[in-house]
Scaffold this active site. Structure first.
Site, short mmCIF file in Angstrom:
data_model
loop_
_atom_site.label_atom_id
_atom_site.label_comp_id
_atom_site.label_asym_id
_atom_site.label_seq_id
_atom_site.Cartn_x
_atom_site.Cartn_y
_atom_site.Cartn_z
N ILE A 1 0.82 -1.22 0.00
CA ILE A 1 0.00 0.00 0.00
C ILE A 1 0.84 1.26 0.00
O ILE A 1 0.32 2.35 0.12
CB ILE A 1 -0.96 0.01 1.21
CG1 ILE A 1 -0.17 -0.19 2.52
CG2 ILE A 1 -2.02 -1.04 1.05
CD1 ILE A 1 -1.05 -0.15 3.75
N SER B 1 5.28 2.79 -0.88
CA SER B 1 6.71 2.54 -0.99
C SER B 1 7.42 3.86 -1.06
O SER B 1 6.82 4.90 -1.35
CB SER B 1 7.02 1.70 -2.24
OG SER B 1 6.72 2.43 -3.41
N GLY B 2 8.71 3.84 -0.80
CA GLY B 2 9.51 5.06 -0.82
C GLY B 2 10.97 4.76 -0.68
O GLY B 2 11.41 3.61 -0.83
N GLY B 3 11.73 5.80 -0.39
CA GLY B 3 13.18 5.67 -0.36
C GLY B 3 13.72 4.87 0.81
O GLY B 3 14.90 4.55 0.84
N VAL C 1 5.53 -0.41 2.53
CA VAL C 1 4.49 -0.66 3.53
C VAL C 1 3.47 -1.63 2.95
O VAL C 1 3.07 -1.49 1.80
CB VAL C 1 3.80 0.65 3.94
CG1 VAL C 1 2.74 0.38 5.01
CG2 VAL C 1 4.81 1.65 4.45
N LYS D 1 5.58 -2.22 8.07
CA LYS D 1 6.56 -1.36 7.41
C LYS D 1 7.91 -2.08 7.36
O LYS D 1 8.52 -2.35 8.39
CB LYS D 1 6.71 -0.04 8.16
CG LYS D 1 7.76 0.88 7.56
CD LYS D 1 7.93 2.16 8.36
CE LYS D 1 6.68 2.99 8.28
NZ LYS D 1 6.85 4.29 9.01
N ASP E 1 11.24 14.78 13.04
CA ASP E 1 10.80 14.89 11.64
C ASP E 1 9.29 15.22 11.57
O ASP E 1 8.56 14.63 10.80
CB ASP E 1 11.10 13.60 10.89
CG ASP E 1 11.08 13.79 9.38
OD1 ASP E 1 11.20 14.94 8.93
OD2 ASP E 1 10.93 12.79 8.66
#
Length: 744
Positions: free
Chosen positions: A117, A119-121, A125, A140, A237
């Site tokens: 569901i 995705s990234g650097g 997930v 995750k 963050d």
């Protein structure tokens, strides 16, 4: 812009699904954000920002299309990592770091993967089913490279364990941190809704600014959650992408601990600061180790400023009340205090910040597009497709249509849809005009400061003035826009829509050409550099020209023609293709180059063998010479020792002939007797012809000079029997003796 055009924008073919295109857009946004943070000039930063705006617009369009067709899955997890930084710096880096888990795969003998569901650097997930809890969760999975470093892994595990202990209704519930082989992953609750960044975009598109009450309610909720969290850890963050807005209109903070693992891993590898740069406190940007909860306070202040002003407070930002006259001074003062560049200038802690915010009016929830069943909200959701009723499953388009008489609803929907396109066209035109003004301003500054980028800016301006602003394309688009607006006023919707879409595509293409023109000079320079590199290789190896050379020259011709007609995107692509062909030319001649290199290496090896043989012979001769030298030195030393031994024996023979008559023992000096000092004195003296001692000298003594006087005095009174040689008394010189002083 239709789905196929959006797919082409992110480098996918027309067969790509909406989910695949959305994922590619998100990855592209991440990459552009990284490039923008590292851009050396304002020109490049502005260029990347325009590309980001275009991608955000495309994402909104695709989401809207997905809502209308029912293809967009609204059940997204709050744990998506699409907006987290990547470790790579190239735009295609994300494609090389994907984690792929299959549906039905079981992790840690407990978690059954259902679907990806996000995705990234930093990883991906998944929606998963916890067979122990018998419930769906978010899982995750982090990239192995992020936790390969032992220190980074331990830091992450510590932070994850702390996160799992955070129990607060406004903090995402982290269940546990797990490991399966090389995979580290977090398990946490699965939520429905969207992140705050998406909601801010919706409110911006619909021109519904956040009220002071909404912003205060959000701020107090987040601040109280951080008060709880700061008992254990600092988030580091805080940004809209890490604030989840549930479908009930509540807020949850997510991704505790992610910033710390990146500080120990990616940051050391790339030099990139963790988190989103605009939201980071100055002490974080400086790399300080003394980071406390006031860094989160600063980030929350940035979030509130952007929420209310529509822009981040970068540099010497304008006071918030100058941008929003409707805000109370007390509220804006609290936000600006949290934005102080020095930690000590902010509130003492997050609790003090929350208390200051609560002293004003009461809180209220955010005005969410999907809340309520009103006709206006329903139409807004149907048109914008951003986490709305149609996509979330609460109400479908058929149900929406039943709320109004059919004819009026149709008219309203069609007008609103075309008005949305009109708005997008207006935004595109404004961006084009703004880009032109920014370019003029940058060029003036470069001329005043004699900047290094002056030539590039002049080339950029000259190209765009001739190819875009003075060309017929812009005039034709303005004419088409006027025609479309006339058709809209006459409610000729079917005729107006394709014209509006054509105008929107046209202005989007002009923006793309404007941005591409910025890179023409650099692309030409790269083309020439690649050509020079090939020619050097060709000269070095005396090579013939492969097919890539003619392809590169043809690409150049096409680029020149495209540039002349103002198609700068095609021109830029042509220069880059030509550069690629020049780079591939040496590879095409790889076998010939390898053969020549092998021959050269063989010649070099033969020469080396010859040099090694000569060096070995020279070394052998040197060793023989050294051995001969050592032999001679040994003989010389032996002869010297023999002569010294002979002299010693002669001296000893002479001493043996001496017969003492009187030897007076020296007395201890008063100081030595009192202090208990022991030592010795070595004296040298001569014996004259009658046996008397003369010329007494102290050669050495310990302790220095304590016993010297007594020793000389005593030895001067010694008497020896005269030494007779050949019937004649003779003098004996250089007699030495040692007197020891030992106290009893």
């Amino acid at each position: 812009m239709n789905q196929s055009a959006i797919a082409e924008l992110v480098g996918l073919d027309e067969s790509a699904s909406a989910d695949q295109i959305l994922e590619a857009i998100v990855q592209k946004i991440v990459q552009l954000q990284q490039a923008q943070a590292k851009a050396p000039t304002d020109v490049l930063r502005n260029k990347y920002q325009r590309q980001l705006d275009q991608l955000q617009l495309a994402r909104g369009q695709l989401t809207a299309q997905g809502s209308e067709s029912g293809h967009v899955n609204a059940a997204l997890s709050q744990t998506k990592m699409a907006d987290l930084p990547q470790s790579g710096t190239q735009f295609d880096a994300a494609n090389n770091v994907q984690i792929r888990l299959q549906s039905g795969q079981l992790l840690a003998s407990r978690y059954e993967i259902r679907e990806q569901i996000g995705s990234g650097g930093m990883g991906a997930v998944y929606r998963a089913y916890d067979t122990t809890r018998q419930d769906e969760i978010a899982l995750k999975v982090l990239l192995p490279g992020l936790v390969r470093n032992e220190r980074a892994r331990e830091r992450f595990l510590d932070e994850a364990r702390i996160s799992s202990k955070l129990s607060h209704p406004n903090i995402v519930n982290v269940f546990d941190v797990q490991q399966d082989g090389d995979l580290f992953f977090l398990t946490m609750e699965l939520l429905e809704g969207q992140d705050l960044r998406q909601l801010m975009e919706v409110r911006s598109l619909t021109r519904q600014p956040f009220t002071e009450e909404e912003a205060r309610g959000l701020a107090v909720t987040l601040a109280q959650a951080l008060v709880h969290a700061h008992q254990f850890t600092v988030h580091r963050d805080i940004k809209p992408e890490n604030i989840w807005v549930t479908e009930d209109g509540d807020y949850k903070i997510m991704d505790f601990g992610i910033a710390r693992i990146q500080s120990a891993s990616q940051r050391t590898q790339t030099g990139a600061a963790m988190g989103t740069a605009y939201y980071m406190a100055p002490e974080q940007l400086k790399g300080s180790n003394a980071i406390d909860g006031r860094a989160d306070q600063y980030a929350l202040g940035v979030l509130l400023y952007e929420l209310l002003a529509g822009e981040v407070p970068a540099g010497r930002f304008r006071p918030l009340r100058d941008l929003r006259k409707d805000l109370s001074k007390r509220f804006t003062d609290d936000i600006e205090k949290a934005l102080d560049t020095l930690p000590e200038g902010r509130f003492d802690d997050m609790a003090a910040f929350a208390q200051a915010l609560e002293k004003s009016k009461g809180r209220t929830r955010l005005n969410l597009p999907w809340k309520g069943i009103g006709i206006a909200a329903g139409l807004l959701v149907a048109l914008l497709g951003v986490g709305g009723l149609a996509s979330s499953g609460y109400i479908g388009l058929d149900s929406l249509k039943s709320l109004l008489p059919m004819s009026k609803e149709e008219i309203a929907i069609r007008k609103a849809g075309l008005a949305r396109i009109q708005g997008e066209i207006k935004v595109l035109k404004q961006r084009l005009d703004s880009s032109r003004r920014e370019l003029d301003s940058d060029l003036r500054d470069a001329k005043r400061n004699d900047g290094l980028e002056l030539r590039a800016l002049e080339n950029w301006q000259q190209a765009t003035e001739q190819g875009i602003f003075s060309g017929r394309r812009l005039t034709e688009l303005e004419g088409d826009l006027s025609m479309a607006e006339t058709l809209l006023r006459d409610e000729a919707f079917d005729q107006a829509q394709p014209v509006f879409e054509k105008v929107r595509s046209g202005f989007s293409a002009l923006l793309e050409d404007f941005d591409a023109a910025a890179g023409l000079l650099m692309a030409q320079a790269a083309f020439d550099e690649a050509r020079n590199d090939w020619e050097r290789v060709q000269d070095e190896y005396s090579l013939s020209a492969p097919a890539q050379v003619s392809a590169a020259l043809e690409a150049k011709n096409q680029a020149v023609l495209a540039e002349q007609r103002g198609d700068f995107a095609a021109a830029l692509a042509g220069w880059k293709l030509g550069e690629k062909q020049w780079r591939e030319a040496p590879e095409a001649m790889g076998d010939e180059i390898a053969r020549i290199d092998a021959e050269r290496e063989a010649a070099v090896a033969a020469a080396k063998r010859k040099r090694d043989a000569e060096a070995a012979e020279k070394k052998r001769r040197a060793e023989l010479a050294a051995a001969e030298q050592r032999r001679r030195e040994a003989e010389k030393m032996a002869e010297q020792k023999r002569l010294e031994e002979l002299a010693r024996k002669e001296e000893q023979a002479k001493m043996d002939k001496l017969q003492p008559l009187v030897r007076i023992a020296p007395r201890y000096p008063i100081q030595a007797a009192r202090d208990g000092i022991e030592g010795f004195v070595i004296v040298a003296f001569d014996i004259n012809e009658v046996g008397a001692v003369e010329n007494v000298q102290v050669v050495d003594s310990r302790p220095l000079r304590v016993f010297d006087r007594e020793a000389k005095k005593a030895v001067s009174k010694w008497k020896y029997k005269p030494l007779i040689e050949d019937g004649v008394p003779v003098r004996t010189r250089g007699v030495m003796t040692q007197l020891d002083f030992t106290l009893q």
